[in-house]
Design an enzyme around this catalytic site. Sequence first.
Site, PDB file in Angstrom:
ATOM      1  N   ASP A   6       0.859  -1.182   0.000  1.00  0.00           N
ATOM      2  CA  ASP A   6       0.000   0.000   0.000  1.00  0.00           C
ATOM      3  C   ASP A   6       0.894   1.229   0.000  1.00  0.00           C
ATOM      4  O   ASP A   6       1.560   1.522   0.993  1.00  0.00           O
ATOM      5  CB  ASP A   6      -0.904  -0.008   1.238  1.00  0.00           C
ATOM      6  CG  ASP A   6      -1.780   1.226   1.340  1.00  0.00           C
ATOM      7  OD1 ASP A   6      -2.003   1.909   0.321  1.00  0.00           O
ATOM      8  OD2 ASP A   6      -2.249   1.514   2.466  1.00  0.00           O
ATOM      9  N   ASN A  11       3.858   7.404   3.442  1.00  0.00           N
ATOM     10  CA  ASN A  11       4.383   6.101   3.856  1.00  0.00           C
ATOM     11  C   ASN A  11       3.891   4.994   2.939  1.00  0.00           C
ATOM     12  O   ASN A  11       2.823   5.090   2.340  1.00  0.00           O
ATOM     13  CB  ASN A  11       3.938   5.767   5.283  1.00  0.00           C
ATOM     14  CG  ASN A  11       4.585   6.656   6.305  1.00  0.00           C
ATOM     15  OD1 ASN A  11       5.803   6.685   6.428  1.00  0.00           O
ATOM     16  ND2 ASN A  11       3.782   7.396   7.040  1.00  0.00           N
ATOM     17  N   ASP A 110      -6.234   3.989  -2.953  1.00  0.00           N
ATOM     18  CA  ASP A 110      -6.278   3.923  -1.497  1.00  0.00           C
ATOM     19  C   ASP A 110      -7.707   4.040  -0.980  1.00  0.00           C
ATOM     20  O   ASP A 110      -8.116   3.335  -0.060  1.00  0.00           O
ATOM     21  CB  ASP A 110      -5.391   5.002  -0.879  1.00  0.00           C
ATOM     22  CG  ASP A 110      -5.706   6.411  -1.364  1.00  0.00           C
ATOM     23  OD1 ASP A 110      -6.296   6.585  -2.455  1.00  0.00           O
ATOM     24  OD2 ASP A 110      -5.343   7.366  -0.657  1.00  0.00           O
ATOM     25  N   ARG A 111      -8.488   4.890  -1.603  1.00  0.00           N
ATOM     26  CA  ARG A 111      -9.860   5.109  -1.171  1.00  0.00           C
ATOM     27  C   ARG A 111     -10.754   3.923  -1.548  1.00  0.00           C
ATOM     28  O   ARG A 111     -11.657   3.546  -0.803  1.00  0.00           O
ATOM     29  CB  ARG A 111     -10.369   6.421  -1.746  1.00  0.00           C
ATOM     30  CG  ARG A 111      -9.523   7.584  -1.183  1.00  0.00           C
ATOM     31  CD  ARG A 111      -9.748   8.874  -1.868  1.00  0.00           C
ATOM     32  NE  ARG A 111     -11.023   9.454  -1.431  1.00  0.00           N
ATOM     33  CZ  ARG A 111     -11.537  10.543  -1.960  1.00  0.00           C
ATOM     34  NH1 ARG A 111     -10.925  11.162  -2.956  1.00  0.00           N
ATOM     35  NH2 ARG A 111     -12.679  11.016  -1.509  1.00  0.00           N
ATOM     36  N   ASP A 130     -10.178   8.557   6.679  1.00  0.00           N
ATOM     37  CA  ASP A 130      -8.785   8.103   6.657  1.00  0.00           C
ATOM     38  C   ASP A 130      -7.893   9.308   6.935  1.00  0.00           C
ATOM     39  O   ASP A 130      -7.875  10.266   6.167  1.00  0.00           O
ATOM     40  CB  ASP A 130      -8.468   7.493   5.297  1.00  0.00           C
ATOM     41  CG  ASP A 130      -7.060   6.913   5.219  1.00  0.00           C
ATOM     42  OD1 ASP A 130      -6.216   7.211   6.090  1.00  0.00           O
ATOM     43  OD2 ASP A 130      -6.797   6.163   4.265  1.00  0.00           O
ATOM     44  N   THR A 133      -1.827  11.454   4.714  1.00  0.00           N
ATOM     45  CA  THR A 133      -1.208  12.713   4.299  1.00  0.00           C
ATOM     46  C   THR A 133      -2.293  13.766   4.136  1.00  0.00           C
ATOM     47  O   THR A 133      -2.140  14.915   4.533  1.00  0.00           O
ATOM     48  CB  THR A 133      -0.440  12.523   2.979  1.00  0.00           C
ATOM     49  OG1 THR A 133       0.511  11.461   3.160  1.00  0.00           O
ATOM     50  CG2 THR A 133       0.273  13.794   2.573  1.00  0.00           C
TER      51      THR A 133
END
Length: 154
Positions: A6, A11, A110-111, A130, A133
Site C-alpha cells: 500500500d 508512507n 487507497d480510497r 482516513d 497525508t
Amino acid sequence: MLLAIDVGNTNSVFSVLNGKDIISEWRCSTDGKMTSDQYYIWLQQLFLLQKILPTQIQNVIISSVVPDATFNLKLLAKNYFQSKALIVGTSTCKLPLKVKVDSGVYVGADRIVNAVATYKLFGGNAAIIDFGTATTFDVIDEDGSYIGGVISPG
C-alpha cells in the site's frame, strides 16, 4: 504467500499474508525514486528476520497513489518474485465493489481499498475517514458501492 503493498504519499506499507493471516508488516517512507533492487534488498533483510523465504511469495498486489513507486514495485514483483503484480484501480484488478461517481472523476486506489475493507468488515451504509497525508471522507451505499467523498488537508 501474498505480498500486499500500500503506497501512500507519505508512507508505504508492505505486508506478507498466508491466506487470511498477516504474517508480517513493515512500513517505510514513500520514495518514488527507490528502485526495484533497493526495495528487494530492504525486503530481503526483513524477510530474513521473520524467516520468510522470498520464494514463498507467489503473488503481489499493489495499491498506490504514487505512479513512480508503482512502476518500480511492478519491476520488483516481476524480477524478484516472478509475479505479475495486480494493480488496484486497473481493469485487470476486479474488486467486489462498484464505483458510482460522475464520469471523469478519479478515485484513488487507497480510497477504493478502504471502501472494500469497510464493506467486508461492517457492511454498507458507511462513512470512512482516513487520516493520512490528507484526510479523506468517503461513503459506501448499502450495496457496498463507492458513491463519493471529499479530500481535505491532513
